[in-house]
Design an enzyme around this catalytic site. Structure first.
Site, PDB file in Angstrom:
ATOM      1  N   GLU A 139      -6.417   9.464   2.930  1.00  0.00           N
ATOM      2  CA  GLU A 139      -5.685  10.704   3.197  1.00  0.00           C
ATOM      3  C   GLU A 139      -6.673  11.818   3.575  1.00  0.00           C
ATOM      4  O   GLU A 139      -7.740  11.937   2.968  1.00  0.00           O
ATOM      5  CB  GLU A 139      -4.944  11.104   1.918  1.00  0.00           C
ATOM      6  CG  GLU A 139      -3.985  12.239   2.090  1.00  0.00           C
ATOM      7  CD  GLU A 139      -3.516  12.782   0.756  1.00  0.00           C
ATOM      8  OE1 GLU A 139      -2.871  13.844   0.762  1.00  0.00           O
ATOM      9  OE2 GLU A 139      -3.808  12.168  -0.277  1.00  0.00           O
ATOM     10  N   SER A 183     -11.167   0.262   3.241  1.00  0.00           N
ATOM     11  CA  SER A 183     -10.420  -0.008   4.479  1.00  0.00           C
ATOM     12  C   SER A 183      -9.973   1.317   5.074  1.00  0.00           C
ATOM     13  O   SER A 183      -9.346   2.124   4.391  1.00  0.00           O
ATOM     14  CB  SER A 183      -9.167  -0.831   4.177  1.00  0.00           C
ATOM     15  OG  SER A 183      -9.513  -2.062   3.625  1.00  0.00           O
ATOM     16  N   ARG A 217       0.824  -1.228   0.000  1.00  0.00           N
ATOM     17  CA  ARG A 217       0.000   0.000   0.000  1.00  0.00           C
ATOM     18  C   ARG A 217       0.852   1.269   0.000  1.00  0.00           C
ATOM     19  O   ARG A 217       0.462   2.293   0.553  1.00  0.00           O
ATOM     20  CB  ARG A 217      -0.958   0.040   1.206  1.00  0.00           C
ATOM     21  CG  ARG A 217      -1.834  -1.170   1.369  1.00  0.00           C
ATOM     22  CD  ARG A 217      -2.895  -1.290   0.266  1.00  0.00           C
ATOM     23  NE  ARG A 217      -3.842  -2.321   0.605  1.00  0.00           N
ATOM     24  CZ  ARG A 217      -3.718  -3.608   0.249  1.00  0.00           C
ATOM     25  NH1 ARG A 217      -2.680  -4.008  -0.477  1.00  0.00           N
ATOM     26  NH2 ARG A 217      -4.631  -4.475   0.602  1.00  0.00           N
TER      27      ARG A 217
HETATM   28  P1  NAP Z   1     -10.102 -10.957   5.538  1.00  0.00           P
HETATM   29  O1  NAP Z   1     -10.347 -12.217   4.808  1.00  0.00           O
HETATM   30  O2  NAP Z   1     -11.030 -10.545   6.639  1.00  0.00           O
HETATM   31  O3  NAP Z   1      -8.611 -10.944   6.094  1.00  0.00           O
HETATM   32  C1  NAP Z   1      -8.116  -9.838   6.856  1.00  0.00           C
HETATM   33  C2  NAP Z   1      -6.742  -9.443   6.339  1.00  0.00           C
HETATM   34  O4  NAP Z   1      -5.885 -10.547   6.458  1.00  0.00           O
HETATM   35  C3  NAP Z   1      -6.768  -9.053   4.886  1.00  0.00           C
HETATM   36  O5  NAP Z   1      -6.825  -7.666   4.791  1.00  0.00           O
HETATM   37  C4  NAP Z   1      -5.526  -9.660   4.290  1.00  0.00           C
HETATM   38  O6  NAP Z   1      -4.468  -8.746   4.095  1.00  0.00           O
HETATM   39  C5  NAP Z   1      -5.041 -10.643   5.340  1.00  0.00           C
HETATM   40  N1  NAP Z   1      -5.100 -11.983   4.738  1.00  0.00           N
HETATM   41  C6  NAP Z   1      -6.188 -12.783   4.596  1.00  0.00           C
HETATM   42  N2  NAP Z   1      -5.843 -13.934   4.016  1.00  0.00           N
HETATM   43  C7  NAP Z   1      -4.513 -13.869   3.762  1.00  0.00           C
HETATM   44  C8  NAP Z   1      -3.577 -14.765   3.156  1.00  0.00           C
HETATM   45  N3  NAP Z   1      -3.954 -15.957   2.705  1.00  0.00           N
HETATM   46  N4  NAP Z   1      -2.288 -14.351   3.059  1.00  0.00           N
HETATM   47  C9  NAP Z   1      -1.897 -13.150   3.507  1.00  0.00           C
HETATM   48  N5  NAP Z   1      -2.727 -12.263   4.068  1.00  0.00           N
HETATM   49  C10 NAP Z   1      -4.030 -12.619   4.211  1.00  0.00           C
HETATM   50  O7  NAP Z   1     -10.003  -9.786   4.451  1.00  0.00           O
HETATM   51  P2  NAP Z   1     -11.100  -8.781   3.899  1.00  0.00           P
HETATM   52  O8  NAP Z   1     -11.160  -7.593   4.759  1.00  0.00           O
HETATM   53  O9  NAP Z   1     -12.370  -9.510   3.580  1.00  0.00           O
HETATM   54  O10 NAP Z   1     -10.420  -8.357   2.545  1.00  0.00           O
HETATM   55  C11 NAP Z   1     -10.176  -9.270   1.505  1.00  0.00           C
HETATM   56  C12 NAP Z   1      -9.174  -8.631   0.556  1.00  0.00           C
HETATM   57  O11 NAP Z   1      -9.652  -7.421   0.005  1.00  0.00           O
HETATM   58  C13 NAP Z   1      -7.863  -8.294   1.238  1.00  0.00           C
HETATM   59  O12 NAP Z   1      -6.821  -8.596   0.363  1.00  0.00           O
HETATM   60  C14 NAP Z   1      -7.974  -6.808   1.498  1.00  0.00           C
HETATM   61  O13 NAP Z   1      -6.732  -6.150   1.510  1.00  0.00           O
HETATM   62  C15 NAP Z   1      -8.785  -6.358   0.315  1.00  0.00           C
HETATM   63  N6  NAP Z   1      -9.532  -5.158   0.648  1.00  0.00           N
HETATM   64  C16 NAP Z   1      -8.955  -3.928   0.435  1.00  0.00           C
HETATM   65  C17 NAP Z   1      -9.668  -2.791   0.770  1.00  0.00           C
HETATM   66  C18 NAP Z   1      -9.088  -1.413   0.607  1.00  0.00           C
HETATM   67  O14 NAP Z   1      -9.807  -0.449   0.650  1.00  0.00           O
HETATM   68  N7  NAP Z   1      -7.798  -1.261   0.454  1.00  0.00           N
HETATM   69  C19 NAP Z   1     -10.946  -2.889   1.277  1.00  0.00           C
HETATM   70  C20 NAP Z   1     -11.471  -4.125   1.497  1.00  0.00           C
HETATM   71  C21 NAP Z   1     -10.757  -5.264   1.184  1.00  0.00           C
HETATM   72  P3  NAP Z   1      -4.192  -7.932   2.745  1.00  0.00           P
HETATM   73  O15 NAP Z   1      -4.896  -6.649   2.944  1.00  0.00           O
HETATM   74  O16 NAP Z   1      -2.725  -7.732   2.754  1.00  0.00           O
HETATM   75  O17 NAP Z   1      -4.657  -8.710   1.584  1.00  0.00           O
END
Ligand code: NAP
Length: 332
Positions: A330, A232, A164
């Site tokens: 931000e 997020s 990020r």
């Molecule tokens: P989740 O399944 O509740 O998991 C929580 C966090 O754990 C995720 O953010 C993810 O990090 C990490 N994670 C889960 N499985 C993983 C794996 N196999 N290996 C490494 N890291 C793992 O996640 P969630 O909130 O539903 O989100 C699912 C994905 O969508 C994630 O990749 C998340 O980043 C992305 N997302 C991004 C945003 C945004 O606004 N930036 C909003 C919602 C969701 P990572 O974030 O590093 O993937």
């Protein structure tokens, strides 16, 4: 290029916060960029570029010029057995672009479906989801360098992407991205590492992966067109092994994902939920009841209330777990 005074920003941010800028305008072509910078210098006002406004928290007044990035266009630059290189204008809607590539036999971005925002904003925070980051599919981009006062081409190394993070966050306001080029490797292999996708069969189609990502995001995350939000609200913190051990001594099930550097990524959403903030409401805003990582506008939320929620959550998680959360959107 027309500067509109007293510009209403309510419809320029996915949080739906009421805000105004001294002037507003739209960037329709790369040539608008130097003209806009000249105007900002003449008026002695700061300039901010917004895409869809999906990763910002707006203060009520911006004493400067806000320009909405609207450069459009999609163009295949190379199509070989090894890869397709496709370019998109910075003002293209991200999800529409991902859908277009998948529907037209150019898979590779499907794990990043339904992320709000524009193509030009995607490299800024190196958007990521479901085990894929923009950097994994990045070829190069064109941007206006406000220091050197010329357009530059930046490659993968130049952009210094990390979790990020990018050059564009480290040197804010220096570069204005006009177009991004993506390298989509052939043959396509699905990335099914994350829960929710790992249940799909190995011979799955790119469209089916994309459909599952869309379904997962819709089921977990509030829809900003109905309930304003900026995705997020905090980064997932990356911490050392001692911190993970300390947290797991009390919470054996705490999620922690090992990183290549030996540290581990914690789930910010899990930390917030365990600290008791899921569903918190203050004024017209709150922490989503569906996903603790998302701060939402229930209607009539103000900048002050969002800032108060941000502070309460950060202070509470630090008190409970000794982990400092960093806000992702931000503040402008
Ligand atoms: P989740 O399944 O509740 O998991 C929580 C966090 O754990 C995720 O953010 C993810 O990090 C990490 N994670 C889960 N499985 C993983 C794996 N196999 N290996 C490494 N890291 C793992 O996640 P969630 O909130 O539903 O989100 C699912 C994905 O969508 C994630 O990749 C998340 O980043 C992305 N997302 C991004 C945003 C945004 O606004 N930036 C909003 C919602 C969701 P990572 O974030 O590093 O993937």
């Amino acid at each position: 290029m027309q500067l509109i005074p007293d510009f209403d920003l309510r419809h320029c941010n996915t949080f739906g916060l009421s805000a105004k800028a001294r002037f507003g305008t739209t960037i329709n072509t790369p040539q608008d960029i130097p003209a806009l910078l000249d105007a900002a210098e003449r008026l002695d006002l700061p300039l901010r570029i917004l895409g869809q406004g999906s990763n910002v928290v707006l203060r009520p007044v911006f004493e400067g010029i806000v320009a909405q990035m609207a450069i459009k266009g999609r163009q295949i630059l190379q199509d070989t057995p090894e890869q397709t290189i496709i370019e998109a204008g910075a003002g293209e809607n991200w999800h529409d672009f991902v859908s277009y590539t998948v529907a037209n036999g150019m898979p590779g971005l499907e794990n990043l479906a339904l992320i709000p925002g524009t193509v030009g904003a995607a490299p800024v925070q190196n958007i990521g989801a479901y085990g894929l980051e923009l950097a994994d599919r990045f070829a190069s981009l064109s941007a206006y360098d406000t220091h050197e006062q010329c357009f530059v081409q930046l490659g993968l190394e130049d952009c210094a992407f990390s979790y990020r993070q990018s050059l564009f966050k480290r040197e804010p306001n220096r570069f204005i991205v006009a177009a991004v080029r993506f390298a989509l490797p052939r043959p396509w292999t699905p990335n099914l590492r994350y829960a929710g996708l790992s249940e799909l069969p190995a011979e799955v189609s790119p469209q089916a992966v994309m459909d599952r990502v869309v379904e997962l995001r819709r089921s977990k995350l509030p829809d900003w067109t109905k309930t304003g939000n900026a995705g997020s609200f905090f980064h997932n913190p990356v911490v050392d092994a001692t911190t993970v051990e300390r947290i797991r001594a009390e919470h054996p099930g705490a999620p922690a994902y090992p990183q290549p550097d030996g540290r581990s990524k914690l789930s910010a959403g899990w930390l917030i939920e365990q600290s008791g903030f899921k569903g918190l409401r203050i004024g017209g805003a709150g922490v989503s009841e569906r996903h603790a990582l998302v701060v939402v506008n229930h209607g009539g939320a103000t900048y002050a209330v969002i800032a108060e929620i941000s502070d309460r959550v950060r202070t509470g998680v630090e008190a409970q777990f000794g982990v400092i959360l960093v806000q992702e959107p931000e503040t402008i």
